[in-house]
Design a protein around this motif. Structure first.
Motif, mmCIF file in Angstrom:
data_model
loop_
_atom_site.group_PDB
_atom_site.id
_atom_site.type_symbol
_atom_site.label_atom_id
_atom_site.label_comp_id
_atom_site.label_asym_id
_atom_site.label_seq_id
_atom_site.Cartn_x
_atom_site.Cartn_y
_atom_site.Cartn_z
ATOM 1 N N GLN A 183 4.166 5.052 -11.104
ATOM 2 C CA GLN A 183 3.226 4.570 -10.575
ATOM 3 C C GLN A 183 3.702 4.125 -9.159
ATOM 4 O O GLN A 183 4.739 3.721 -8.817
ATOM 5 N N PRO A 184 2.577 4.246 -8.090
ATOM 6 C CA PRO A 184 2.818 4.118 -6.617
ATOM 7 C C PRO A 184 3.488 2.604 -6.362
ATOM 8 O O PRO A 184 3.915 2.516 -5.350
ATOM 9 N N TRP A 185 3.354 1.500 -7.164
ATOM 10 C CA TRP A 185 3.687 0.318 -6.750
ATOM 11 C C TRP A 185 5.086 0.156 -7.365
ATOM 12 O O TRP A 185 5.813 -0.876 -7.071
ATOM 13 N N GLU A 186 5.746 1.089 -8.138
ATOM 14 C CA GLU A 186 7.018 0.752 -8.617
ATOM 15 C C GLU A 186 8.157 1.009 -7.631
ATOM 16 O O GLU A 186 8.400 1.946 -6.953
ATOM 17 N N ALA A 231 0.948 -1.312 0.113
ATOM 18 C CA ALA A 231 0.103 -0.013 -0.005
ATOM 19 C C ALA A 231 0.885 1.261 -0.131
ATOM 20 O O ALA A 231 2.109 1.222 0.511
ATOM 21 N N THR A 232 0.445 2.243 -0.667
ATOM 22 C CA THR A 232 0.988 3.558 -0.629
ATOM 23 C C THR A 232 0.134 4.806 -0.216
ATOM 24 O O THR A 232 -0.963 4.567 -0.369
ATOM 25 N N ILE A 233 0.887 5.746 0.017
ATOM 26 C CA ILE A 233 0.057 6.927 0.295
ATOM 27 C C ILE A 233 0.843 8.309 -0.073
ATOM 28 O O ILE A 233 1.980 8.188 0.088
ATOM 29 N N THR A 234 0.360 9.285 -0.537
ATOM 30 C CA THR A 234 1.044 10.527 -0.996
ATOM 31 C C THR A 234 0.901 11.293 0.409
ATOM 32 O O THR A 234 0.162 11.254 1.263
ATOM 33 N N VAL A 256 -4.065 12.071 -0.069
ATOM 34 C CA VAL A 256 -5.518 11.974 -0.675
ATOM 35 C C VAL A 256 -5.514 10.665 -1.763
ATOM 36 O O VAL A 256 -6.519 9.985 -2.109
ATOM 37 N N ASN A 257 -4.229 10.382 -2.112
ATOM 38 C CA ASN A 257 -4.091 9.384 -3.252
ATOM 39 C C ASN A 257 -3.492 8.214 -2.424
ATOM 40 O O ASN A 257 -2.433 8.544 -1.749
ATOM 41 N N PHE A 309 -6.407 -4.242 4.701
ATOM 42 C CA PHE A 309 -5.512 -3.352 5.144
ATOM 43 C C PHE A 309 -5.688 -1.884 4.890
ATOM 44 O O PHE A 309 -6.408 -1.702 3.780
ATOM 45 N N THR A 310 -5.281 -0.922 5.654
ATOM 46 C CA THR A 310 -5.534 0.489 5.486
ATOM 47 C C THR A 310 -4.311 1.284 5.799
ATOM 48 O O THR A 310 -3.908 1.171 6.977
ATOM 49 N N ILE A 311 -3.870 1.909 4.867
ATOM 50 C CA ILE A 311 -2.707 2.771 4.979
ATOM 51 C C ILE A 311 -3.211 4.320 5.368
ATOM 52 O O ILE A 311 -4.224 4.747 4.977
#
Length: 122
Positions: free
Chosen positions: A102-105, A46-49, A53-54, A65-67
């Protein structure tokens, strides 16, 4: 330069919950949680800015799961519910400033914590 310290890992039975914390010494555009199961490749969870928001969630954990983040404490959390044995892994937090990726990279993250072990028993 960003320094990251994970905490909150441990042993939990299947169906249980655990909350991981990632304390950061600096600021980055994006914070991500990754995990590496035994004998497997490290993968995005999981990722978060910074804005919060994103967010991004891997399909394997989506809905469980929650980030989240507390910018005042400069800390990112990963709340893990309904844990499964396949969630067993070393969990890492990472920070990066590559907003165009992309956030998963994984290549989008330059700073990594030491990791915290999460073990889910059946």
């Amino acid at each position: 330069q960003v320094q990251l310290v994970e905490s909150g890992g441990g042993l939990v039975q299947a169906g249980g919950s655990l909350r991981l914390s990632c304390a950061a010494s600096g600021r980055a555009f994006r914070i991500g949680w990754f995990r590496q199961p035994p004998g497997k490749e490290r993968e995005s969870v999981a990722t978060i800015t910074w804005s919060g928001v994103n967010t991004y969630y891997a399909d394997s954990i989506k809905g469980r799961f929650t980030i989240s983040r507390d910018n005042a404490k400069n800390t990112v959390y990963l709340q893990m519910n309904s844990l499964k044995p396949e969630d067993t892994a070393v969990y890492y937090c990472a920070a990066g400033d590559y907003s165009y990726l992309q956030p998963w990279e994984k290549r989008g993250y330059d700073y990594w914590g030491q990791g915290t072990q999460v073990t889910v028993s059946s």
